[in-house]
Design a protein around this motif. Structure first.
Motif, PDB file in Angstrom:
ATOM      1  N   UNK A 191       0.795  -1.220   0.000  1.00  0.00           N
ATOM      2  CA  UNK A 191       0.000   0.000   0.000  1.00  0.00           C
ATOM      3  C   UNK A 191       0.828   1.271   0.000  1.00  0.00           C
ATOM      4  N   UNK A 192       2.129   1.143  -0.328  1.00  0.00           N
ATOM      5  CA  UNK A 192       3.017   2.312  -0.333  1.00  0.00           C
ATOM      6  C   UNK A 192       3.004   2.946  -1.727  1.00  0.00           C
ATOM      7  N   UNK A 193       1.836   3.468  -2.091  1.00  0.00           N
ATOM      8  CA  UNK A 193       1.624   3.976  -3.444  1.00  0.00           C
ATOM      9  C   UNK A 193       0.945   5.334  -3.358  1.00  0.00           C
ATOM     10  N   UNK A 194       1.116   6.144  -4.387  1.00  0.00           N
ATOM     11  CA  UNK A 194       0.593   7.514  -4.388  1.00  0.00           C
ATOM     12  C   UNK A 194      -0.878   7.512  -4.794  1.00  0.00           C
ATOM     13  N   UNK A 195      -1.753   7.162  -3.861  1.00  0.00           N
ATOM     14  CA  UNK A 195      -3.164   6.946  -4.172  1.00  0.00           C
ATOM     15  C   UNK A 195      -4.037   8.147  -3.837  1.00  0.00           C
ATOM     16  N   UNK A 196      -3.510   9.360  -3.986  1.00  0.00           N
ATOM     17  CA  UNK A 196      -4.309  10.557  -3.718  1.00  0.00           C
ATOM     18  C   UNK A 196      -5.387  10.676  -4.786  1.00  0.00           C
ATOM     19  N   UNK A 197      -6.666  10.857  -4.396  1.00  0.00           N
ATOM     20  CA  UNK A 197      -7.723  10.964  -5.409  1.00  0.00           C
ATOM     21  C   UNK A 197      -7.573  12.212  -6.257  1.00  0.00           C
ATOM     22  N   UNK A 236      11.025   5.890 -17.560  1.00  0.00           N
ATOM     23  CA  UNK A 236       9.720   5.643 -18.170  1.00  0.00           C
ATOM     24  C   UNK A 236       8.699   6.609 -17.594  1.00  0.00           C
ATOM     25  N   UNK A 237       7.687   6.939 -18.424  1.00  0.00           N
ATOM     26  CA  UNK A 237       6.585   7.777 -17.958  1.00  0.00           C
ATOM     27  C   UNK A 237       5.486   6.901 -17.386  1.00  0.00           C
ATOM     28  N   UNK A 238       4.964   7.288 -16.215  1.00  0.00           N
ATOM     29  CA  UNK A 238       3.880   6.538 -15.588  1.00  0.00           C
ATOM     30  C   UNK A 238       2.848   7.519 -15.052  1.00  0.00           C
ATOM     31  N   UNK A 239       1.675   7.015 -14.688  1.00  0.00           N
ATOM     32  CA  UNK A 239       0.677   7.843 -14.024  1.00  0.00           C
ATOM     33  C   UNK A 239       1.179   8.233 -12.643  1.00  0.00           C
ATOM     34  N   UNK A 240       0.773   9.440 -12.209  1.00  0.00           N
ATOM     35  CA  UNK A 240       1.181   9.881 -10.884  1.00  0.00           C
ATOM     36  C   UNK A 240       0.699   8.952  -9.790  1.00  0.00           C
ATOM     37  N   UNK A 241      -0.441   8.297 -10.005  1.00  0.00           N
ATOM     38  CA  UNK A 241      -0.979   7.384  -8.994  1.00  0.00           C
ATOM     39  C   UNK A 241      -0.201   6.082  -8.915  1.00  0.00           C
ATOM     40  N   UNK A 242       0.722   5.828  -9.881  1.00  0.00           N
ATOM     41  CA  UNK A 242       1.502   4.590  -9.883  1.00  0.00           C
ATOM     42  C   UNK A 242       2.870   4.768  -9.238  1.00  0.00           C
ATOM     43  N   UNK A 243       3.189   5.978  -8.787  1.00  0.00           N
ATOM     44  CA  UNK A 243       4.459   6.201  -8.090  1.00  0.00           C
ATOM     45  C   UNK A 243       4.425   5.499  -6.738  1.00  0.00           C
ATOM     46  N   UNK A 244       5.517   4.819  -6.390  1.00  0.00           N
ATOM     47  CA  UNK A 244       5.590   4.111  -5.114  1.00  0.00           C
ATOM     48  C   UNK A 244       6.721   4.678  -4.268  1.00  0.00           C
ATOM     49  N   UNK A 280       9.941   9.898  -0.667  1.00  0.00           N
ATOM     50  CA  UNK A 280      10.001   9.517   0.750  1.00  0.00           C
ATOM     51  C   UNK A 280       8.627   9.481   1.407  1.00  0.00           C
ATOM     52  N   UNK A 281       7.669  10.255   0.876  1.00  0.00           N
ATOM     53  CA  UNK A 281       6.287  10.222   1.384  1.00  0.00           C
ATOM     54  C   UNK A 281       5.351  10.283   0.184  1.00  0.00           C
ATOM     55  N   UNK A 282       4.422   9.355   0.108  1.00  0.00           N
ATOM     56  CA  UNK A 282       3.510   9.285  -1.033  1.00  0.00           C
ATOM     57  C   UNK A 282       2.074   9.290  -0.533  1.00  0.00           C
ATOM     58  N   UNK A 283       1.142   9.491  -1.484  1.00  0.00           N
ATOM     59  CA  UNK A 283      -0.276   9.433  -1.148  1.00  0.00           C
ATOM     60  C   UNK A 283      -0.678  10.530  -0.188  1.00  0.00           C
ATOM     61  N   UNK A 284      -1.521  10.162   0.768  1.00  0.00           N
ATOM     62  CA  UNK A 284      -2.044  11.146   1.716  1.00  0.00           C
ATOM     63  C   UNK A 284      -1.015  11.600   2.742  1.00  0.00           C
ATOM     64  N   UNK A 285       0.140  10.956   2.779  1.00  0.00           N
ATOM     65  CA  UNK A 285       1.204  11.398   3.679  1.00  0.00           C
ATOM     66  C   UNK A 285       1.998  12.571   3.108  1.00  0.00           C
ATOM     67  N   UNK A 321       3.025  16.241   1.571  1.00  0.00           N
ATOM     68  CA  UNK A 321       2.761  17.560   2.158  1.00  0.00           C
ATOM     69  C   UNK A 321       1.542  18.238   1.521  1.00  0.00           C
ATOM     70  N   UNK A 322       1.490  18.262   0.198  1.00  0.00           N
ATOM     71  CA  UNK A 322       0.385  18.935  -0.481  1.00  0.00           C
ATOM     72  C   UNK A 322      -0.943  18.255  -0.178  1.00  0.00           C
ATOM     73  N   UNK A 323      -0.953  16.930  -0.074  1.00  0.00           N
ATOM     74  CA  UNK A 323      -2.185  16.209   0.239  1.00  0.00           C
ATOM     75  C   UNK A 323      -2.662  16.561   1.645  1.00  0.00           C
ATOM     76  N   UNK A 324      -1.729  16.681   2.597  1.00  0.00           N
ATOM     77  CA  UNK A 324      -2.107  17.047   3.961  1.00  0.00           C
ATOM     78  C   UNK A 324      -2.655  18.467   4.009  1.00  0.00           C
ATOM     79  N   UNK A 325      -2.060  19.360   3.226  1.00  0.00           N
ATOM     80  CA  UNK A 325      -2.581  20.727   3.185  1.00  0.00           C
ATOM     81  C   UNK A 325      -4.010  20.741   2.665  1.00  0.00           C
TER      82      UNK A 325
END
Length: 804
Positions: A27-33, A116-124, A187-192, A194-198
């Motif tokens: 679950x260490x993936x950038x899953x910000x909606x 390689x180019x990937x979706x932002x939600x696929x960054x781990x 080092x921090x992805x998804x809801x962790x 900084x911008x997601x927390x803001x």
């Protein structure tokens, strides 16, 4: 390879496929909606659980207790309002989501030794992510490699000065690259992040202000509070009379249903949703719905030159040598040394594909603030490429020659050598000019017509560019932009805030504008009461896009520019803007039209309820409210619901104006008062007959005057508007003619005296409404003729809000 073991050398390889899979499993993936639109559940709840639906549902339950199914027909409004709202918003959601996928930034990560180019939600977690000019940091991380990397963190901190970043430095999501390039570890992805927390905790990311939505909401709140006393008095009047309980409840519900503007909020939602769908067909992504309305209110458009008025690609047409030296080799080496080339460097790569075997010692990437880039080569010295009027002193012969060439609308760059290190702070020492490089930009074929549209609509256009002022002025003059022959060098603008705002307001073309200066210019225009739209595509436009009332980015622009803009032109056509303006005008003009219908009904409904209550309050004979809920349903469908729905989708080219609520109330209140007075007068004049006949007389007056208001709102007429009014009038008349409808709606127009009385009162009401409108037009014309400040700016909303 654990996080603690990822080193600089590992930046070349990145994570392996197995390591990526393990992080996905953990679950260490950038899953910000994505912020593009609401979920289906949210859309359904927002359209079902409304204040209007709640009021109608309570009244529906009361009338169903009486057993009268016909009087419960107004419950169809709940189904219709919610159903149409849900369908239209789901259509808009599909459009937004499809366009958002096209517009979404795709970061480059290094995995198994390849980029390689990937979706932002696929960054781990621990991904090695590349950064280049104009790209956003999508997750928090630590810098692994840096080549002059500078980040702009203004979206997070408000400070616009770029921050240099070297290996080991922390980077925060939401910042973007102002200059240079590099690689960082996530080092921090998804809801962790900084911008997601803001976004979740501080609510920093807010929507653009909508005067239309705010005005409708204020009207609804006022009406809701008005319903409480009017409803209580109506309940007391009906239930304390001599009518049977079911008739008393029916009269009470009929009075209250008529007060509810059941479709007003729906019409606003539909108008915005249809606007999104229409603009989506033109490849225009509306990231914040009220931006459609906002652009229609804009009176100043600030446009960058490159990528907006001109194509975002260039062609080298000449390299004019100034001194002996390896000019071609130096240009080829500089272009090859830049890992993230901008359009100028890409043009040099095409013009000088043969790269000399020069070893790079250091690279100084291009910065919009300093206007130059460069590199140091072993055994060949340091070379820089930048703006002649920045690198050379005033009065220099090469600078004067560059100005002369730039006056033809061409871009000119200076190639020069310097013995000093490129990384040292301060000006470059002992520059030795080597060549003037001349590049050509293609003016967009649709730019001229777009500028003409804005001029015809009394919208000022200001070209704000980082290029040489003379060159920018030449391009603008070729497009017949008024004032282009007086281009201003932004470095010469006064420091005093008031004089600076004066210069920006009176000027048309500005060159050598830094990113921070663009932001100041937008702020100066807004401080003078202007509603400002900023268009751009580069990293140097981000600050101005963020602070403008409406930010418009090109689809091929930098990810940072697209992320802060409310509108993204995915087809990269400047000519799409007039369509957005037109769509905004359609929304604003049509909602104002239909709001008049809804609010007129609410005004006369409240007044009628009070008129029938007052006699009982002062000790006179109590009057029974004459209309049943089924009567109100008929009035609502033929004089409000169907006409409002059709008119809300019609073309409308009226210019947007401020003061939505006062203007609508100025039309609705007098009309509502006249309708109520005419209806009550007709009822009283035939009060000696039975209640069914007297109610029919009152209903004839009410529906006739209401249809006239529909006819007023439909002006100016086209064939389909005339057909709409005629159809509504014909269907209304059939209700009083057909035996079945007369029985179902409890109507009895057999009393000729009553029918003629109703029509006569309606005619008197129509004359009074037209007289009131004539006086209103005279008063407004006199007010407009009075001397005073620039009235074009009055009523324009000011939106001092942080932007994401």
């Amino acid at each position: 390879m654990g996080r603690e073991r990822l080193t600089v050398t590992d930046a070349e390889r990145g994570l392996s496929a197995a390591e990526v899979a393990s992080r996905f499993a953990a679950g260490q993936v950038n899953d910000v909606p994505v912020r593009a639109s609401r979920t289906v559940g949210q859309i359904v709840r927002a359209n079902l659980l409304t204040r209007i639906n709640a009021i109608l549902a309570v009244l529906l339950a009361i009338i169903l207790l009486t057993g009268s199914v016909l009087d419960a027909m107004f419950g169809l409004f709940i189904v219709f309002n919610s159903g149409v709202g849900i369908v239209q918003e789901l259509r808009a959601k599909r459009t937004l989501d499809r366009l958002a996928i096209v517009s979404k930034a795709r970061p480059r990560v290094r995995r198994d030794g390849a980029a390689m180019e990937i979706d932002g939600s696929a960054v781990v977690l621990d991904d090695a992510i590349e950064l280049g000019p104009g790209e956003q940091v999508i997750v928090d991380g630590v810098v692994l490699t840096s080549a002059g990397l500078e980040l702009d963190e203004s979206l997070l901190t408000g400070e616009s000065d770029p921050v240099p970043k070297g290996p080991g430095d922390q980077v925060l999501s939401g910042s973007f690259v102002a200059a240079g390039n590099g690689v960082y570890r996530a080092s921090r992805v998804g809801r962790d992040a900084y911008a997601a927390r803001l976004a979740e905790e501080a609510g920093r990311f807010t929507l653009v202000h909508s005067e239309l939505a705010a005005g409708v909401n204020s009207i609804i709140r006022f009406i809701t509070w008005l319903l409480v006393p009017a409803g209580a008095l109506t309940v007391w009047n009906q239930l304390s009379g001599h009518d049977p309980l079911d008739r008393a409840l029916a009269g009470m519900v009929g009075a209250l249903v008529q007060m509810v503007p059941e479709g007003l909020v729906l019409m606003v939602a539909i108008a915005f949703a249809v606007g999104v769908i229409r603009l989506g067909r033109r490849q225009c992504l509306v990231q914040e719905l009220p931006a459609i309305e906002g652009l229609a209110r804009v009176d100043v458009v600030c446009a960058d030159k490159t990528g907006t008025l001109t194509e975002n690609r260039m062609r080298v047409i000449e390299a004019r040598a100034i001194a002996d030296g390896p000019v071609a080799d130096a240009l080829g080496a500089l272009a090859a040394a830049d890992p993230m080339p901008n359009p100028s460097m890409r043009a040099l790569r095409e013009a000088y594909p043969e790269v000399p075997d020069w070893q790079v010692e250091a690279v100084a990437p291009f910065s919009s603030a300093r206007k130059w880039s460069g590199a140091s080569f072993t055994g060949h010295g340091s070379w820089v490429l930048g703006a002649p009027d920045v690198l050379l002193a005033d009065g220099d012969a090469e600078r004067a020659e560059a100005e002369r060439i730039g006056a033809r609308g061409l871009r000119v760059m200076l190639l020069a050598r310097t013995p000093g290190p490129l990384t040292a702070p301060g000006p470059l020492p002992e520059l030795k000019p080597a060549a003037l490089v001349v590049l050509e930009q293609q003016v967009r074929p649709d730019a001229r017509e777009t500028l003409k549209f804005f001029a015809d609509e009394d919208m000022s256009v200001k070209v704000i560019s980082g290029d040489n002022a003379v060159s920018v002025g030449a391009v603008a003059a070729s497009l017949d932009l008024p004032g282009a022959d007086h281009a201003v060098d932004a470095r010469a603008l006064p420091a005093d805030a008031a004089r600076f705002a004066d210069a920006v307001e009176t000027g048309t073309v500005f060159g050598r504008v830094t990113p921070a200066r663009k932001r100041e210019m937008v702020g100066a225009l807004r401080s003078r009461g202007h509603t400002v739209a900023m268009t751009g595509d580069g990293v140097n436009d981000v600050l101005a896009l963020k602070d403008a009332d409406i930010g418009v980015a090109m689809g091929t622009g930098s990810p940072a520019a697209r992320s802060v803009a409310q509108i993204v032109l995915l087809d990269n056509k400047f000519a799409t803007l007039p369509h957005v303006v037109a769509e905004g005008r359609r929304v604003i003009g049509n909602i104002e039209r239909v709001a008049t219908l809804f609010l007129t009904k609410t005004v006369y409904a409240v007044l009628l309820a009070l008129i029938f209550v007052i006699p009982g309050l002062i000790g006179l004979e109590k009057l029974t409210y004459p209309f049943l809920p089924r009567h109100i349903t008929m009035i609502s469908w033929f004089t409000i619901g169907v006409p409002a729905f059709v008119l809300s989708l019609a073309p409308n080219h009226e210019r947007a104006r401020g003061g939505f609520v006062p203007r609508v109330m100025r039309s609705a209140v007098p009309a509502g008062v006249i309708v109520a007075a005419a209806t009550f007068t007709a009822y009283q004049l035939v009060s000696d007959v039975d209640k069914t006949k007297s109610a029919t007389t009152a209903l004839i007056t009410l529906i006739t005057v209401s249809l006239w208001i529909v006819a007023i709102v439909a002006r100016p007429y086209t064939w389909w508007k005339a057909l709409l009014v005629a159809t509504m009038a014909g269907l209304s008349a059939l209700m009083f003619i057909l035996p079945l409808s007369k029985a179902l709606f409890v109507l009895d127009p057999s009393d000729t005296r009553g029918t003629l009385t109703g029509l006569a009162c309606a005619a008197a009401g129509i004359v009074l409404i037209e007289t009131a409108r004539w006086f209103d037009r005279r008063l407004r014309a006199r007010a407009a003729a009075r001397p005073g400040p620039d009235r074009r700016r009055r009523g324009r909303p000011r939106h001092d809000r942080p932007r994401s």
